[in-house]
Design a protein around this motif. Structure first.
Motif, short mmCIF file in Angstrom:
data_model
loop_
_atom_site.label_atom_id
_atom_site.label_comp_id
_atom_site.label_asym_id
_atom_site.label_seq_id
_atom_site.Cartn_x
_atom_site.Cartn_y
_atom_site.Cartn_z
N ALA A 32 0.83 -1.21 0.00
CA ALA A 32 0.00 0.00 0.00
C ALA A 32 0.86 1.25 0.00
CB ALA A 32 -0.93 0.00 1.21
N MET A 33 1.86 1.29 0.85
CA MET A 33 2.65 2.50 0.97
C MET A 33 3.65 2.66 -0.18
SD MET A 33 0.98 3.66 3.38
CE MET A 33 1.80 5.24 3.52
N GLN A 34 4.15 1.53 -0.71
CA GLN A 34 5.05 1.62 -1.87
C GLN A 34 4.31 2.17 -3.08
OE1 GLN A 34 4.95 -1.02 -4.64
NE2 GLN A 34 6.25 0.40 -5.78
N GLN A 35 3.10 1.63 -3.34
CA GLN A 35 2.32 2.11 -4.47
C GLN A 35 1.89 3.57 -4.26
OE1 GLN A 35 -0.76 -0.94 -4.52
NE2 GLN A 35 0.20 -1.94 -6.29
N SER A 36 1.51 3.88 -3.03
CA SER A 36 1.07 5.24 -2.74
C SER A 36 2.18 6.25 -2.97
CB SER A 36 0.59 5.33 -1.28
OG SER A 36 -0.63 4.64 -1.11
N MET A 37 3.37 5.92 -2.50
CA MET A 37 4.48 6.86 -2.67
C MET A 37 4.82 7.07 -4.14
SD MET A 37 6.54 8.98 -1.31
CE MET A 37 6.93 8.76 0.41
N MET A 38 4.78 5.99 -4.94
CA MET A 38 5.04 6.12 -6.37
C MET A 38 4.06 7.10 -7.01
SD MET A 38 6.61 5.21 -9.25
CE MET A 38 7.50 3.67 -8.97
N SER A 39 2.78 6.95 -6.67
CA SER A 39 1.76 7.80 -7.26
C SER A 39 1.80 9.22 -6.70
CB SER A 39 0.38 7.17 -7.02
OG SER A 39 -0.64 7.97 -7.57
N MET A 40 1.90 9.33 -5.38
CA MET A 40 1.86 10.65 -4.75
C MET A 40 3.05 11.51 -5.18
SD MET A 40 -0.10 12.40 -2.75
CE MET A 40 -0.22 13.65 -1.47
N MET A 41 4.22 10.90 -5.29
CA MET A 41 5.38 11.68 -5.69
C MET A 41 5.25 12.21 -7.12
SD MET A 41 7.33 12.23 -3.19
CE MET A 41 8.80 12.85 -3.99
N SER A 42 4.50 11.50 -7.96
CA SER A 42 4.29 12.02 -9.31
C SER A 42 3.46 13.30 -9.28
CB SER A 42 3.64 10.97 -10.21
OG SER A 42 2.27 10.76 -9.88
N ALA A 43 2.50 13.37 -8.36
CA ALA A 43 1.72 14.59 -8.20
C ALA A 43 2.59 15.72 -7.66
CB ALA A 43 0.53 14.35 -7.27
N ILE A 44 3.43 15.39 -6.70
CA ILE A 44 4.31 16.40 -6.10
C ILE A 44 5.32 16.92 -7.12
CG2 ILE A 44 6.07 16.79 -4.32
CD1 ILE A 44 3.12 16.45 -3.32
N GLN A 45 6.00 15.99 -7.80
CA GLN A 45 7.03 16.39 -8.76
C GLN A 45 6.42 17.00 -10.01
OE1 GLN A 45 9.69 16.47 -7.31
NE2 GLN A 45 10.73 14.56 -6.89
N GLY A 46 5.19 16.60 -10.34
CA GLY A 46 4.55 17.13 -11.53
C GLY A 46 3.91 18.48 -11.36
N GLY A 47 3.81 18.96 -10.11
CA GLY A 47 3.26 20.29 -9.88
C GLY A 47 1.76 20.32 -9.73
N ALA A 48 1.14 19.21 -9.31
CA ALA A 48 -0.32 19.20 -9.12
C ALA A 48 -0.70 20.22 -8.06
CB ALA A 48 -0.79 17.81 -8.71
N ASN A 49 -1.81 20.90 -8.30
CA ASN A 49 -2.26 21.95 -7.40
C ASN A 49 -3.31 21.47 -6.40
OD1 ASN A 49 -2.07 23.54 -10.40
ND2 ASN A 49 -0.80 24.28 -8.72
N TYR A 50 -4.17 20.57 -6.83
CA TYR A 50 -5.19 20.01 -5.93
C TYR A 50 -5.04 18.50 -5.99
CZ TYR A 50 -9.65 18.97 -3.71
OH TYR A 50 -10.61 18.49 -2.87
N ILE A 51 -4.68 17.89 -4.86
CA ILE A 51 -4.39 16.45 -4.84
C ILE A 51 -5.45 15.75 -4.00
CG2 ILE A 51 -2.64 14.69 -4.45
CD1 ILE A 51 -0.52 16.88 -4.64
N LEU A 52 -6.51 15.33 -4.67
CA LEU A 52 -7.52 14.49 -4.04
C LEU A 52 -6.89 13.10 -3.84
CD1 LEU A 52 -10.50 14.96 -3.24
CD2 LEU A 52 -11.16 13.91 -5.42
#
Length: 525
Positions: A370-390
Motif C-alpha cells: 500500500a505505501m510503496q504504491q502510494s508513494m510512487m503515485s503521490m510523488m508524481s503529483a508532487i514532482q509534476g506540480g499538481a495543485n489540488y491532490i484528491l
C-alpha cells in the motif's frame, strides 16, 4: 480571485467566540514550523518531456477533438453553447450529438479561465489557493466500503463519513475536507448529498467539494453554501468545488454537463476529470492516454467558460494502468506516474490549475504494498506540480475501500511532504559553519549554539513511525505500523472537538435539509 477575500460572516462570528479553529498538532510542539493552510512549493517541478514531445501530444489532442469529437448526451443547452462558440455539431441520436472543435478553438475558449483562484473556507485562515505554486491535499473520494484492521470491510455509513471528516479536520497535514470521503449507504441516494455537505460544514472549517450526482443536488450544495457564508459572499467568491468525471472514451453525459453548468453559473469551481484505464477506455500507451486525457478535460473545462467566462476550472487526469492478464485496474504503477508528470507540463502550458494522482494503491491492507504504491503515485503529483491532490489519504483496495489506518498513515506521509516541498535554505546560518567552529575537530555538536537554535525545526518528526532500536521496539510489544495507526485514529476521534459554528446558521442548515428531505420520497438507487 487570487487575493484573500474578507472572511464570510459565519467565519468572523466563529473567530470572535470559542477556541481557536486550527487543527491540533499530532503531538505538542511537533512540526509546528511546517503548518500552513496550503503548501507553496519551493522545489522545482520535474519536466519529463521535451517541448517537441509536448507539441506532439497537444497536436494529437487537437486532432481527437477535430476529427473524432466529443459525444454530448442529454443536454441540448450544452450543445447550443458549444455550437454558438463555433463547434460543429451532428446528430447521433434523439438525445446525443457529436461535437467537433477546430484546432485551437478550445484553447482559445480557455483563455478566460483563471490560472489560479482562492477557495474560501468558513474559517478564513483555512482559505486555499488552487493553482500556481500552491499544492492542496484532500482525503480520498468515492469508496463504497470501509475497512479497518479490526476485521471490518463493510459498506460505509454516514457515521463513517462524519468520522473521516473529523480525522481530516484533526490533521495539520491536510488542507481541504474533500468530498464524498466514503459512500454513506445507509442514507437514501437522493438525500445523502445533504448529509454529506452538512458533515463537511459542521465537522470541518476547511474548504470542501459539493455534490455532482445530479444537477439539483449540485444546486442544493450551492444553496447550503449561501446559508453558511451568506448569499452576497457566495456571489463574489469561490466557496465550493465540484469534481466531475467525463465518461471515457470521449463522452460527456447530461448529468455531468448540467452539473458543470450549475457550478459555473454560480461562479463556483469545477474539476474536470477523465478516469482513464489504459487498454479499456483509453490507449494502453501512456502518451495516447495523456493525449486523450487532455482532449477530454479541455473540452469539459471549456464548457464552464461558455457559461460564465472567468469561472474557476481545474484541468485533471486520473491515469491508470491495467493488468492485461485479469483486466483489473492497477494503481501506484510507474507508467501512470510518468503520465502525471506530463499532465503537469501540459497544465502549465495552458495556464490552468491541475488535479492529478494521489496516494493510490490496490493493496487490501495498509501494508508495504500500500505505501510503496502510494508513494510512487503521490510523488508524481508532487514532482509534476499538481495543485489540488484528491486521494491524499485513505485510498485502499483500488479505491473500493476507505481505510481508517491508511488514512492516518497517509496523513503522516503528507506531513513529510510539507518538509520536502519546503525545500532547502542556503544562507549563512543554514550552512552551519559556526556549529563546527564552536568546539572544533573531534567534538560532538549536541550542545552547540547552532544545534540548540535549530533542534526543534531541523527535521520532520513522524507522529507514527517507530524509530527506536529493535530491542526497545521488541520489549514494547513489537507493534507494527498498521497497529500503531489503528490506535492513533481511535485516539484522534476520541479527542476530536468540532469547530464552533454559529447556532443560527446551524439551525438554518438543518431546517433546509429537513425541508428538502420531506419534499421527496426515499430513493435507494
Amino acid at each position: 480571485m487570487t487575493e484573500t477575500p474578507l472572511a464570510p460572516p459565519s467565519a468572523r462570528r466563529s473567530r470572535s467566540r470559542g477556541r481557536s479553529q486550527s487543527p491540533r498538532s499530532n503531538e505538542p510542539g511537533q512540526n509546528l514550523h511546517l503548518r500552513v493552510p496550503y503548501i507553496t512549493r519551493n522545489i522545482p517541478t520535474y519536466d519529463l518531456l521535451s517541448e517537441e514531445a509536448l507539441d506532439r501530444i497537444e497536436a494529437t489532442a487537437e486532432r481527437i477533438l477535430a476529427e473524432i469529437g466529443i459525444e454530448v448526451r442529454d443536454d441540448p443547452e450544452a450543445v447550443r453553447l458549444y455550437r454558438e462558440a463555433g463547434a460543429s455539431v451532428s446528430d447521433v441520436s434523439a438525445n446525443a450529438w457529436r461535437v467537433k472543435f477546430e484546432p485551437g478553438m478550445v484553447r482559445e475558449i480557455l483563455k478566460t479561465a483563471p490560472a489560479e483562484f482562492t477557495q474560501c473556507a468558513r474559517n478564513s485562515a483555512n482559505n486555499v489557493v488552487i493553482g500556481g505554486k500552491a499544492s492542496v491535499f484532500a482525503p480520498s473520494y468515492g469508496s463504497p466500503f470501509i475497512m479497518d484492521i479490526d476485521g471490518t470491510r463493510r459498506y460505509g455509513t454516514i457515521a463513517d463519513f462524519e468520522n473521516l471528516v473529523k480525522l481530516g479536520q484533526s490533521s495539520p497535514w491536510l488542507h481541504h475536507s474533500g468530498g464524498t470521503i466514503c459512500e454513506p449507504t445507509d442514507v437514501p441516494v437522493n438525500k445523502r448529498h445533504l448529509d454529506m455537505v452538512y458533515a463537511h460544514m459542521r465537522y470541518s472549517d476547511r474548504g470542501f467539494l459539493g455534490s455532482i450526482t445530479a444537477p439539483e443536488r449540485a444546486a442544493d450544495s450551492i444553496e447550503m453554501c449561501r446559508i453558511l457564508f451568506g448569499s452576497g459572499f457566495v456571489d463574489n467568491n469561490c466557496v465550493i468545488m465540484g469534481n466531475f468525471n467525463t465518461t471515457s472514451p470521449l463522452v460527456l453525459d447530461g448529468v455531468t454537463t448540467q452539473g458543470i453548468r450549475t457550478y459555473a453559473e454560480a461562479g463556483q469551481a469545477s474539476i474536470h476529470l477523465p478516469f482513464l484505464l489504459g487498454g479499456a477506455v483509453s490507449p494502453l500507451t501512456m502518451a495516447g492516454s495523456v493525449a486523450q486525457c487532455l482532449a477530454e478535460s479541455m473540452s469539459s473545462c471549456a464548457l464552464t467558460q461558455l457559461v460564465r467566462p472567468g469561472a474557476p476550472t481545474v484541468l485533471a487526469g486520473f491515469l491508470s494502468s491495467m493488468s492485461l492478464r485479469t483486466g483489473s485496474p492497477t494503481f501506484g504503477t510507474p507508467e501512470p506516474a510518468l503520465g502525471s508528470l506530463v499532465m503537469g507540463q501540459l497544465a502549465r502550458r495552458l495556464q490552468l490549475p491541475l488535479r492529478c494522482a494521489g496516494n493510490f494503491s490496490t493493496s487490501k491492507m495498509p501494508d508495504g504494498q500500500a505505501m510503496q504504491q502510494s508513494m510512487m503515485s503521490m510523488m508524481s503529483a508532487i514532482q509534476g506540480g499538481a495543485n489540488y491532490i484528491l486521494h491524499s489519504a485513505g485510498f485502499l483496495d483500488g479505491l473500493l475501500s476507505m481505510s481508517y489506518e491508511k488514512f492516518v498513515m497517509d496523513t503522516d506521509m503528507c506531513g513529510a511532504l510539507h518538509a520536502y516541498m519546503k525545500g532547502m535554505e542556503v544562507d549563512e546560518d543554514a550552512l552551519g559553519f559556526d556549529a563546527l567552529a564552536q568546539f572544533g575537530p573531534g567534538e560532538h555538536l549536541f550542545s552547540t549554539d547552532h544545534t540548540l537554535r535549530h533542534y526543534e525545526t531541523a527535521y520532520w518528526d513522524s507522529a507514527l513511525n517507530d524509530d527506536q532500536p529493535w530491542e526497545t521496539w521488541s520489549e514494547q510489544g513489537g507493534i507494527d505500523a498498521a497497529q500503531r495507526a489503528n490506535t492513533r485514529w481511535k485516539k484522534i476521534l476520541a479527542e476530536y472537538e468540532a469547530p464552533h459554528m454559529d447556532e443560527g446558521i446551524d439551525e438554518a442548515l438543518k431546517d433546509y435539509i429537513a425541508r428538502k428531505k420531506a419534499s421527496m420520497p426515499d430513493a435507494w438507487y
